[in-house]
Write a protein that holds these residues in place. Structure first.
Motif, PDB file in Angstrom:
ATOM      1  N   ASP A   1       0.844  -1.189   0.000  1.00 40.78           N
ATOM      2  CA  ASP A   1       0.000   0.000   0.000  1.00 40.78           C
ATOM      3  C   ASP A   1       0.883   1.244   0.000  1.00 40.78           C
ATOM      4  N   GLY A   2       1.495   1.530  -1.169  1.00 37.38           N
ATOM      5  CA  GLY A   2       2.404   2.665  -1.249  1.00 37.38           C
ATOM      6  C   GLY A   2       2.096   3.628  -2.366  1.00 37.38           C
ATOM      7  N   LEU A   3       1.218   3.270  -3.292  1.00 36.96           N
ATOM      8  CA  LEU A   3       0.815   4.149  -4.379  1.00 36.96           C
ATOM      9  C   LEU A   3      -0.703   4.275  -4.391  1.00 36.96           C
ATOM     10  N   ASP A   4      -1.186   5.338  -4.985  1.00 37.21           N
ATOM     11  CA  ASP A   4      -2.626   5.583  -5.018  1.00 37.21           C
ATOM     12  C   ASP A   4      -3.344   4.460  -5.763  1.00 37.21           C
TER      13      ASP A   4
ATOM     14  N   HIS B   1       8.278   1.792  -5.566  1.00 37.68           N
ATOM     15  CA  HIS B   1       9.284   2.859  -5.590  1.00 37.68           C
ATOM     16  C   HIS B   1      10.299   2.618  -6.699  1.00 37.68           C
ATOM     17  N   ARG B   2      10.689   1.376  -6.891  1.00 31.71           N
ATOM     18  CA  ARG B   2      11.667   1.060  -7.939  1.00 31.71           C
ATOM     19  C   ARG B   2      11.078   1.296  -9.327  1.00 31.71           C
ATOM     20  N   LEU B   3       9.785   1.036  -9.501  1.00 24.95           N
ATOM     21  CA  LEU B   3       9.164   1.321 -10.786  1.00 24.95           C
ATOM     22  C   LEU B   3       9.205   2.818 -11.092  1.00 24.95           C
ATOM     23  N   LEU B   4       8.995   3.638 -10.086  1.00 23.18           N
ATOM     24  CA  LEU B   4       9.082   5.084 -10.295  1.00 23.18           C
ATOM     25  C   LEU B   4      10.507   5.516 -10.610  1.00 23.18           C
ATOM     26  N   GLU B   5      11.496   4.892  -9.965  1.00 23.82           N
ATOM     27  CA  GLU B   5      12.893   5.234 -10.233  1.00 23.82           C
ATOM     28  C   GLU B   5      13.319   4.819 -11.639  1.00 23.82           C
ATOM     29  N   ILE B   6      12.756   3.722 -12.152  1.00 22.78           N
ATOM     30  CA  ILE B   6      13.090   3.290 -13.510  1.00 22.78           C
ATOM     31  C   ILE B   6      12.661   4.332 -14.531  1.00 22.78           C
TER      32      ILE B   6
ATOM     33  N   HIS C   1       3.358   7.492 -12.265  1.00 16.88           N
ATOM     34  CA  HIS C   1       2.607   6.927 -11.139  1.00 16.88           C
ATOM     35  C   HIS C   1       1.520   5.981 -11.636  1.00 16.88           C
ATOM     36  N   SER C   2       0.731   6.426 -12.613  1.00 20.60           N
ATOM     37  CA  SER C   2      -0.370   5.607 -13.109  1.00 20.60           C
ATOM     38  C   SER C   2       0.138   4.347 -13.802  1.00 20.60           C
ATOM     39  N   ARG C   3       1.228   4.471 -14.569  1.00 22.59           N
ATOM     40  CA  ARG C   3       1.749   3.306 -15.271  1.00 22.59           C
ATOM     41  C   ARG C   3       2.318   2.284 -14.294  1.00 22.59           C
ATOM     42  N   ALA C   4       2.960   2.744 -13.224  1.00 20.66           N
ATOM     43  CA  ALA C   4       3.489   1.813 -12.221  1.00 20.66           C
ATOM     44  C   ALA C   4       2.359   1.017 -11.580  1.00 20.66           C
ATOM     45  N   VAL C   5       1.248   1.691 -11.290  1.00 16.04           N
ATOM     46  CA  VAL C   5       0.098   1.003 -10.700  1.00 16.04           C
ATOM     47  C   VAL C   5      -0.475  -0.021 -11.676  1.00 16.04           C
TER      48      VAL C   5
ATOM     49  N   MET D   1      -7.896   6.528  -6.411  1.00 14.15           N
ATOM     50  CA  MET D   1      -7.080   6.550  -7.614  1.00 14.15           C
ATOM     51  C   MET D   1      -6.304   7.858  -7.700  1.00 14.15           C
ATOM     52  N   HIS D   2      -5.201   7.805  -8.434  1.00 16.73           N
ATOM     53  CA  HIS D   2      -4.300   8.960  -8.517  1.00 16.73           C
ATOM     54  C   HIS D   2      -4.956  10.139  -9.232  1.00 16.73           C
ATOM     55  N   PRO D   3      -4.905  11.348  -8.654  1.00 16.69           N
ATOM     56  CA  PRO D   3      -4.372  11.681  -7.335  1.00 16.69           C
ATOM     57  C   PRO D   3      -5.393  11.374  -6.242  1.00 16.69           C
ATOM     58  N   ALA D   4      -4.979  10.655  -5.227  1.00 15.29           N
ATOM     59  CA  ALA D   4      -5.887  10.171  -4.193  1.00 15.29           C
ATOM     60  C   ALA D   4      -6.392  11.317  -3.327  1.00 15.29           C
TER      61      ALA D   4
END
Length: 447
Positions: A162-165, A311-316, A320-324, A217-220
């Motif tokens: 539970d770390g992303l919207d 977090h690693r998906l965001l760093e790559i 935000h939406s694509r990582a989810v 959903m983003h933005p939560a």
């Protein structure tokens, strides 16, 4: 099926309608902590979304108890009451943690107590499907230990992810959908009345997640907090525990034709201990990696950091939406793949489909690592970031460097011998950070 759909819709509607007032209550109660260094959102967002989810759970169970067919579950079994007791305890601890903060060991103890409360009321594991051996019966002590371990692992796996919207609610909703398909097939397709409670739990869980997702959903606009993440983790684990405690493995063998076939049919029931690995494998892998990473660095396994998979998906380089969506994809692939394999374990089509989808998922996962040159005729098929050939990018960068060089030369010239007519404009553009205009130097005319 209509009664299950009605229960799902009522749960979703109550959760959705109550989330707005709960958000206002959370803001008034001060349950919107400041943004931490490991957070990905940029503005303080209220928590306590688990309040609306718990009330949705209660509403769904209340409606189900008044229906003709599902209502028999409440008279023939104590499992709905056991689920509500454990969920209430874990929800209270989560609310306290969202508002004031609770020590990690205290939360772990509360999770074990909630699992123990469910065991005392009959919600426990009685057997395990073992490949090559068959279904192995467990003693009461073994069943209790395995049940507590399953509940604690699943709760923390969902809590860690539970770390992303919208991430935890969406992944658990997908897992609950796959489990609902399996449990409903066991109950309606094979006539196993003992699978009815697990089917009910899965339907209610889907309603809780679907009702909360529009707000998350983003933005939560609101977070579920620990009161929500631990709650849905417990409900998900309760479904797996219920079906192993009610369905007779001998009946499975009769319907499958052999013990081996019964074990294959029970693949989603490996969940008694491997539920997080088969249905929510992504958060379970995140849980294991987080524990190893923190322990290796000499930190507590419960110490928060920014090393989770999302977090690693965001760093790559993913948004935000694509990582989810990527996490959704892998959760759905594993969950529905396990259910499909339990139906047709010898089907080559299912295996090839899972392999091809896995390859496609890996390609999407690693897409930001490279920027290929795309021919002009394929521009309509790729995102805009891939539509610029390398030659255009290099020429534009050279032009930018030339512009910077010209500006630098202009600044030097202005310092040495500025033109009076352009001195004020030059000072406004080149020294804008100091927020004042340079004055032209006084030029003495020759005598």
């Amino acid at each position: 099926m209509r009664e299950y759909l009605l229960t799902l819709c009522v749960t979703a509607a109550v959760t959705y309608l109550l989330t707005g007032p709960v958000r206002k209550f959370a803001i008034a109660a001060g349950a919107a902590p400041p943004v931490r260094a490991r957070d990905v959102h940029r503005e303080p967002t209220p928590r306590l979304g688990g309040i609306a989810m718990f009330l949705g759970l209660c509403a769904g169970l209340l409606v189900a108890s008044q229906l003709t067919n599902i209502g028999k579950v409440f008279t023939l079994s104590d499992e709905p009451r056991a689920l509500l007791s454990g969920a209430g305890l874990i929800w209270i601890i989560g609310v306290l943690d969202d508002k004031w903060g609770v020590d990690a060991l205290v939360k772990l103890g509360a999770q074990m107590i909630a699992a123990g409360v469910m065991v005392l009321q009959g919600l426990t594991i009685l057997w395990l499907p073992i490949p090559g051996v068959g279904h192995v019966a467990l003693t009461p002590l073994q069943g209790t230990l395995v049940t507590v371990a399953l509940v604690v692992i699943t709760i923390n796996a969902v809590n860690f992810v539970d770390g992303l919207d919208g991430l935890a609610a969406g992944m658990v909703c997908l897992a609950a959908s796959a489990f609902f398909m399996y449990a409903y097939r066991m109950w309606y397709g094979y006539g196993f009345e003992g699978a009815a409670p697990a089917t009910l739990f899965a339907a209610v869980l889907m309603g809780m997640c679907l009702g909360f997702l529009p707000h998350n959903m983003h933005p939560a606009r609101i977070f579920m907090g620990d009161s929500g993440s631990m709650l849905i983790g417990l409900v998900l684990a309760a479904g797996a525990v219920s079906i192993t405690g009610q369905v007779d493995p001998d009946l499975l063998a009769e319907n499958a034709g052999s013990v081996r076939g019964a074990v294959h049919m029970s693949i989603p029931l490996y969940m008694p201990l491997l539920l997080p690995l088969t249905i929510i494998a992504v958060p379970f892998a995140d849980l294991v990696l987080a524990i190893v990473r923190r322990t290796w660095n000499g930190r507590s396994p419960f110490a928060a950091d920014r090393g989770h998979l999302h977090h690693r998906l965001l760093e790559i380089g993913h948004s935000h939406s694509r990582a989810v969506l990527i996490m959704y994809f892998w959760a759905a692939l594993i969950a529905f793949g396990a259910v499909a394999f339990s139906v047709q374990s010898s089907s080559l089509v299912i295996v090839l489909t899972i392999v091809l989808l896995s390859a496609a998922g890996l390609g999407i996962l690693l897409l930001p690592r490279f920027t290929p040159r795309v021919p002009r005729w394929a521009y309509a098929l790729v995102p805009p970031r891939y539509r610029r050939p390398e030659r255009v990018r290099s020429s534009s960068s050279e032009a930018a460097e030339g512009t910077e060089g010209a500006e630098g030369a202009g600044e030097e010239g202005a310092e040495k011998e500025p033109e009076p007519a352009l001195a004020g404009l030059h000072g406004a553009t080149a020294i804008g950070e100091r927020q004042h205009f340079s004055r032209p130097k006084k030029i003495n005319s020759p005598q």
